[in-house]
Design a protein around this motif. Structure first.
Motif, PDB file in Angstrom:
ATOM      1  N   ILE A  59      -6.247  -2.789 -18.634  1.00  0.00           N
ATOM      2  CA  ILE A  59      -6.666  -1.633 -17.144  1.00  0.00           C
ATOM      3  C   ILE A  59      -5.050  -0.471 -17.206  1.00  0.00           C
TER       4      ILE A  59
ATOM      5  N   ILE B 136      -2.956   4.652 -11.218  1.00  0.00           N
ATOM      6  CA  ILE B 136      -4.594   4.692  -9.690  1.00  0.00           C
ATOM      7  C   ILE B 136      -3.278   5.978  -8.087  1.00  0.00           C
TER       8      ILE B 136
ATOM      9  N   MET C 251     -12.561   3.268 -12.363  1.00  0.00           N
ATOM     10  CA  MET C 251     -11.077   2.409 -12.900  1.00  0.00           C
ATOM     11  C   MET C 251     -11.438   1.589 -14.147  1.00  0.00           C
TER      12      MET C 251
ATOM     13  N   LEU D 250      -9.176 -14.535  -6.253  1.00  0.00           N
ATOM     14  CA  LEU D 250      -8.381 -13.143  -6.524  1.00  0.00           C
ATOM     15  C   LEU D 250     -10.410 -13.100  -6.044  1.00  0.00           C
TER      16      LEU D 250
ATOM     17  N   ALA E 224     -10.448 -13.076  -2.685  1.00  0.00           N
ATOM     18  CA  ALA E 224      -9.845 -11.702  -1.983  1.00  0.00           C
ATOM     19  C   ALA E 224     -10.694 -10.959  -1.738  1.00  0.00           C
ATOM     20  N   ILE E 225     -11.200 -10.355  -2.596  1.00  0.00           N
ATOM     21  CA  ILE E 225     -12.302  -9.152  -2.725  1.00  0.00           C
ATOM     22  C   ILE E 225     -13.649  -9.635  -1.835  1.00  0.00           C
TER      23      ILE E 225
ATOM     24  N   THR F  80     -11.991  -9.435   1.981  1.00  0.00           N
ATOM     25  CA  THR F  80     -12.131  -8.121   2.389  1.00  0.00           C
ATOM     26  C   THR F  80     -13.398  -7.548   2.523  1.00  0.00           C
TER      27      THR F  80
ATOM     28  N   ASN G 186      -9.076  -0.843   2.585  1.00  0.00           N
ATOM     29  CA  ASN G 186      -9.589  -1.912   2.127  1.00  0.00           C
ATOM     30  C   ASN G 186     -10.823  -2.047   0.638  1.00  0.00           C
TER      31      ASN G 186
ATOM     32  N   TRP H  71      -9.915  -0.032  -1.659  1.00  0.00           N
ATOM     33  CA  TRP H  71      -9.464  -0.644  -3.039  1.00  0.00           C
ATOM     34  C   TRP H  71     -10.081  -1.622  -3.628  1.00  0.00           C
ATOM     35  N   ALA H  72     -10.579  -2.311  -2.771  1.00  0.00           N
ATOM     36  CA  ALA H  72     -11.062  -3.130  -3.490  1.00  0.00           C
ATOM     37  C   ALA H  72     -12.404  -2.475  -4.343  1.00  0.00           C
TER      38      ALA H  72
ATOM     39  N   LEU I 224     -10.448  -3.010  -7.630  1.00  0.00           N
ATOM     40  CA  LEU I 224     -10.082  -4.327  -8.574  1.00  0.00           C
ATOM     41  C   LEU I 224     -11.488  -5.172  -8.182  1.00  0.00           C
TER      42      LEU I 224
ATOM     43  N   ASN J 269     -12.480  -3.555 -12.300  1.00  0.00           N
ATOM     44  CA  ASN J 269     -11.728  -3.136 -13.007  1.00  0.00           C
ATOM     45  C   ASN J 269     -11.225  -3.831 -14.832  1.00  0.00           C
TER      46      ASN J 269
ATOM     47  N   LEU K 172     -10.042  -7.157 -13.576  1.00  0.00           N
ATOM     48  CA  LEU K 172      -9.667  -8.101 -12.669  1.00  0.00           C
ATOM     49  C   LEU K 172     -10.157  -9.520 -12.886  1.00  0.00           C
TER      50      LEU K 172
ATOM     51  N   MET L 118      -1.708  -0.062   4.912  1.00  0.00           N
ATOM     52  CA  MET L 118      -1.387   0.571   3.933  1.00  0.00           C
ATOM     53  C   MET L 118      -0.645   1.657   3.237  1.00  0.00           C
TER      54      MET L 118
ATOM     55  N   TYR M  73      -0.144   3.458  -8.188  1.00  0.00           N
ATOM     56  CA  TYR M  73      -0.564   2.333  -9.445  1.00  0.00           C
ATOM     57  C   TYR M  73      -0.936   2.588 -10.668  1.00  0.00           C
TER      58      TYR M  73
ATOM     59  N   TYR N  15      -4.994  -5.795   3.902  1.00  0.00           N
ATOM     60  CA  TYR N  15      -5.408  -7.112   4.280  1.00  0.00           C
ATOM     61  C   TYR N  15      -5.430  -7.450   2.880  1.00  0.00           C
ATOM     62  N   LEU N  16      -6.089  -6.649   1.735  1.00  0.00           N
ATOM     63  CA  LEU N  16      -6.382  -7.164   0.431  1.00  0.00           C
ATOM     64  C   LEU N  16      -5.718  -7.563  -0.593  1.00  0.00           C
TER      65      LEU N  16
ATOM     66  N   ARG O 275      -4.418 -11.177   0.682  1.00  0.00           N
ATOM     67  CA  ARG O 275      -5.519 -11.867   0.271  1.00  0.00           C
ATOM     68  C   ARG O 275      -4.868 -12.548  -1.333  1.00  0.00           C
TER      69      ARG O 275
ATOM     70  N   ALA P  33      -4.534 -15.980  -3.620  1.00  0.00           N
ATOM     71  CA  ALA P  33      -4.576 -16.509  -4.067  1.00  0.00           C
ATOM     72  C   ALA P  33      -3.873 -16.833  -5.656  1.00  0.00           C
TER      73      ALA P  33
END
Lengths: 387, 387
Positions: free
Chosen positions: A8, A12, A146, A216, A219-220, A223, A243, A246-247, A250, A253, A255, B1, B6, B211-212, B215, B219
């Motif tokens: 990846i 960013i 991404m 993981l 988590a997304i 969110t 949030n 970024w969600a 991720l 990409n 992950l 945040m 990144y 938040y993300l 989480r 995980a």
């Protein structure tokens, strides 16, 4: 857990005013820039002027491809390639959402291919390299900022095809959540559904033992459930927009899917809806997903639905697995409705006429998914249940 | 945040037999290899022979630095730099756990610095570039295989210092969970504690709205709690070893901390324990962490502990916040004990003598952490409570 090769490489720059890094970063890759964007929204929010000023500041030359359509067309790509060739472009800057970025990706790759760029989408030719690409994101949804994937439509052939190649991964992306403040309510909702769908495609997998990846994905999902409604009610809530943004990156990409198979279910079905009816991608996904979930719920899949219900929706783990699974599916449907997303095909003017055609098209390369593989007949049943 | 930049460029080849990709990948960066490893364990499991055979197959020249110590010493680094200079090394291959990889990182950077490499650790000189580095991981713990950080000890000055630079990020790492089958019970437990501690350092943060990231940290924590005990009982359980291995990389590659501050609490304290008593890093962390948690629990921190209790330990969300927090801390302590990790300083032969010295050393650059900053007196109290 399956073996995987993880890469990846996209950098960013996340947060307010990170656009200040644009000139310095872009200069690492080139000096003759093709600016790719869609309609006038980036002008309305002042982003266009800001980007231009920064390019001028560093004395970078630039040319423009504007008017990239949602569900970007191969015609947009052809125009962009012509511009690149006529002006010796050495880097592409896409400013916009997934459509703009996807279009820019195929321009970047098509630049080095002598034939028609659609050949690269249908596998008639292979990508060998691409111009460097960078992006400024204005919509939290597709994750194209991404990932190596471009989804391009050919309305003449009723095809909407997704295709990925490492050469098309953006070198860097600027993610400033404030650029999404002006995203309309319906697009914010559709984007949230798209992010969730990417997580679902990875989450609902028959590959055993990729426990970490499943957590993981949760988590997304949490969110999106936490912040989708807030972003709708308070469009300028930075925390919510940050949030979700970024969600979006991720979720797709790699992950969530490294170590699992990447055989998707709802996306290929939705691509047919968009190809035939040009509906918003996230809307199509919100309609199909709960029906797909209901259709594939069975003994071999119920345990993952149970995890989903407990870990994402906080359901009582002491309940029966099917009860948890069905409640989780209902909650998913209700969540999309709470975002005012359509819940039936009829409500987006899709009737029974082309369901079979689309079901066949979606499965023309074989059954979809590996969690509970579905064939054309299954897809037809799912589409019918969504009418 | 918070805003963040990144960049996680390390490629990962994950899974059984991924070592087959070694010769091809290494050739992308160089042809004269310095092999860095610790004791004989990589020979015992046949990994040394396999790596050598693959290097020979591609006719790559190599030299060896063996005997890298746990808590690697600056002396190891100096020897490695000499080897690189004497043999015109152009790529370093570290085979081992975090100690070996950290040592290789400073060799890679020190190669380009004319003075003593310790200067780079104490900030007397800055890293400008580094030789390319790749790794084959044999221990799930430090995450060094995918991050820019090296922790090096100088026993003469009683210093154990962590330092990071982008040039030291491995180009690629091969993560084959079967190489960790032979990791002894106590090292598996300590590694699990280390992974969890990396997640805790990012998770317990005063930065609001990430938040993300929180989480995602949950995980990682759930994965350690799920698979740590299994790996202890069934050392050759692939699923357990794979999940722990991938968790080790993701816990510290930046994923959990981007958007938060990176001001750590337990690690700097533990570094003093290791510097003065040379104890295993993960053991020190397992001892300190629950006491640090108890010490910092207060009105300003209780809500994050509540999240931790509910989301990681599945505690009843209807309970009082402090009850949830205290139960979660007890469960953390009990979990480490269940892995047979020591729970007191006395049990690793640390008495009161140097506690004050270590508390002062740990805070010599200022208070630790930002969630609930702790000064020398706080650290001393935490250490005393851990006696």
């Amino acid at each position: 857990m399956l073996n995987f090769d993880y890469s990846i490489p996209t950098q960013i720059f996340f947060g307010k005013d990170q656009i200040q890094k644009l000139p310095e970063q872009i200069s690492l890759y080139g000096s003759r820039v093709l600016l790719v964007y869609g309609g006038g929204s980036i002008k309305k929010i002042g982003l266009y002027d800001k980007a231009i000023a920064l390019l001028n500041e560093k004395q970078l030359s630039f040319w423009e491809l504007s008017g990239v359509d949602p569900n970007p067309r191969i015609e947009n790509v052809r125009s962009g390639i012509d511009l690149c060739r006529n002006h010796q472009i050495d880097i592409i800057l896409a400013i916009g959402g997934g459509s703009t970025i996807d279009c820019a990706k195929l321009i970047a790759a098509g630049f080095f291919y002598k034939g028609d760029p659609w050949d690269l989408m249908i596998g008639k030719a292979q990508i060998e390299k691409a111009l460097p690409l960078c992006t400024i994101l204005t919509l939290a949804a597709t994750g194209s900022e991404m990932d190596p994937i471009a989804v391009i439509s050919n309305l003449k052939t009723n095809q909407k095809i997704g295709m990925g190649h490492p050469a098309m991964v953006p070198k860097f992306s600027i993610l400033d959540p404030t650029y999404t403040y002006s995203v309309p309510r319906n697009q914010t909702a559709a984007g949230t559904a798209d992010i969730m769908s990417h997580a679902f495609e990875a989450y609902f997998s028959g590959i055993r033992g990729a426990y970490l990846q499943s957590r993981l994905a949760e988590a997304i999902l949490k969110t999106c459930i936490q912040y989708g409604p807030i972003a709708l009610e308070e469009p300028e809530n930075y925390e919510a927009r940050a949030n979700l943004m970024w969600a979006s990156s991720l979720a797709i990409n790699g992950l969530l899917s490294y170590g699992k198979q990447r055989k998707w279910s709802c996306h290929p079905i939705e691509h047919e809806l968009s190809a035939y009816y040009d509906i918003t991608h996230g809307v199509g996904l919100a309609i199909i997903t709960p029906h797909w979930m209901e259709y594939i719920l069975e003994d071999s899949t119920v345990d993952v639905f149970k995890d989903y219900g407990i870990n994402v929706w906080g359901l009582d783990p002491m309940q029966d697995a099917y009860t948890i699974a069905r409640t989780a599916i209902s909650k998913t449907k209700a969540f999309f409705s709470s975002l005012d997303l359509p819940s039936t095909l009829c409500s987006v003017n899709i009737d029974e006429e082309k369901l079979e055609l689309m079901a066949n098209a979606a499965t023309k390369h074989g059954p979809l998914g590996e969690f509970r593989p579905i064939n054309a007949e299954d897809v037809l049943q799912i589409l019918k249940s969504a009418l």
